[in-house]
Design a protein around this motif. Structure first.
Motif, PDB file in Angstrom:
ATOM      1  N   TYR A 125      47.141  39.726  47.553  1.00  6.19           N
ATOM      2  CA  TYR A 125      46.301  40.102  46.419  1.00  6.19           C
ATOM      3  C   TYR A 125      44.917  40.545  46.861  1.00  6.19           C
ATOM      4  N   ALA A 127      41.004  40.428  45.401  1.00  6.33           N
ATOM      5  CA  ALA A 127      40.207  39.703  44.408  1.00  6.33           C
ATOM      6  C   ALA A 127      38.729  40.029  44.545  1.00  6.33           C
ATOM      7  N   ILE A 142      41.746  39.264  39.861  1.00  3.71           N
ATOM      8  CA  ILE A 142      42.758  39.403  40.908  1.00  3.71           C
ATOM      9  C   ILE A 142      43.780  40.455  40.513  1.00  3.71           C
TER      10      ILE A 142
END
Length: 313
Positions: A125, A127, A142
């Motif tokens: 991910y 973020a 995110i």
């Protein structure tokens, strides 16, 4: 052009607005700041490339947001490059520089030479964390990693999390100026559509979409050497790209390398431990040591002064 005028735009972020198109943006140049970030670590070339891209994105995104303290990028994956973390600290007073720092965590034995750096992050991910300081709840957005670069991930983040069409054009790498040693240079342009008023008429929305498409086509014409300089200064670059869009520039923001670590913060982080816990951290020579992941600072402390039972607790 003199060397002095070249250097004047190094380590700066220049905000601008395209008045005809209702689009805002940033032009960034990182030179000494990026070199200082990377020189504190022995990163393989492919990891340096990812950190350089993340730093450039961080400088532009951080300057876009009205911060009181810190904006962070965190990229985590299940590949050989496990983590890239950056921090942008807002200026503490008018005229003061912003500060940037970064580090990467990776499994050197699993890195694959000849494979695209971004692919070695794997699945994970992207973020953005905004921390406005003591007493404020941090905000975190995110999105999954997607596309073929960290730049693609940043654009997807703003599209999905903020509903703001955003575009980046970046260039970075090691270069040599006449009479100087080889070092890192990076530059980029960020475009962002300003929020649309609710209830805009269809014809107005269509015009805004046309403006956004036209600005993107103009940005597509930028060359890598124009982005990193030093022969093309940021105001000149904006006129080359967007002169028909009526670019208007604002005060540039200086960006320096800077870390927030300190002995006091190390002591505070250890204040939750008992004397027994501290003993397990003590080295054979009778000290407790700590290293900053960002800047490499090394701290050597007396265990008797640590923890909630120590004199420093």
């Amino acid at each position: 052009m003199s060397i002095g005028s070249q250097i004047a735009w190094d380590d700066t972020v220049l905000p601008f607005q395209l008045d005809r198109s209702d689009i805002r943006g940033r032009v960034a140049r990182l030179d000494t700041a990026l070199e200082r970030v990377l020189s504190r670590h022995d990163y393989p070339a492919l990891v340096e490339t990812l950190v350089a891209e993340a730093c450039l994105l961080t400088a532009m995104i951080g300057q876009t947001i009205k911060l009181r303290w810190r904006l962070s990028l965190q990229i985590r994956g299940d590949g050989p490059v496990r983590l890239i973390a950056t921090d942008y600290f807002a200026p503490t007073s008018d005229g003061a520089p912003a500060r940037i720092r970064a580090y990467a965590s990776f499994d050197r034995d699993r890195l694959q030479q000849g494979v695209d750096p971004f692919a070695q992050i794997g699945r994970g991910y992207f973020a953005i964390v905004i921390d406005q300081g003591k007493g404020m709840t941090p905000y975190q957005g995110i999105t999954p990693l997607r596309g073929a670069s960290l730049t693609d991930c940043a654009e997807a983040y703003f599209e999905q999390s903020e509903q703001l069409p955003t575009r980046f054009a970046l260039s970075f790498g090691r270069s040599v100026l006449p009479g100087q040693d080889e070092k890192w240079r990076a530059g980029g342009v960020m475009l962002q559509h300003m929020p649309q008023a609710s209830g805009a008429a269809p014809r107005e929305r269509e015009a805004l979409a046309e403006d956004w498409g036209r600005a993107n086509l103009l940005l597509d014409t930028v060359e890598e050497l124009e982005l990193i300089g030093p022969n093309v200064q940021p105001p000149e670059l904006l006129l080359r790209l967007f002169h028909e869009e009526t670019p208007r520039v604002f005060d540039p923001q200086a960006v320096h390398f800077g870390c927030s670590c300190s002995e006091e913060k190390v002591r505070n982080s250890l204040s939750i431990y008992s004397a027994k816990d501290i003993a397990t951290m003590t080295t054979p020579d009778g000290t407790v040591t700590a290293d900053c992941q960002f800047c490499g600072a090394h701290y050597t402390l007396d265990p008797a002064t640590l923890g909630f039972e120590g004199n420093g607790g």
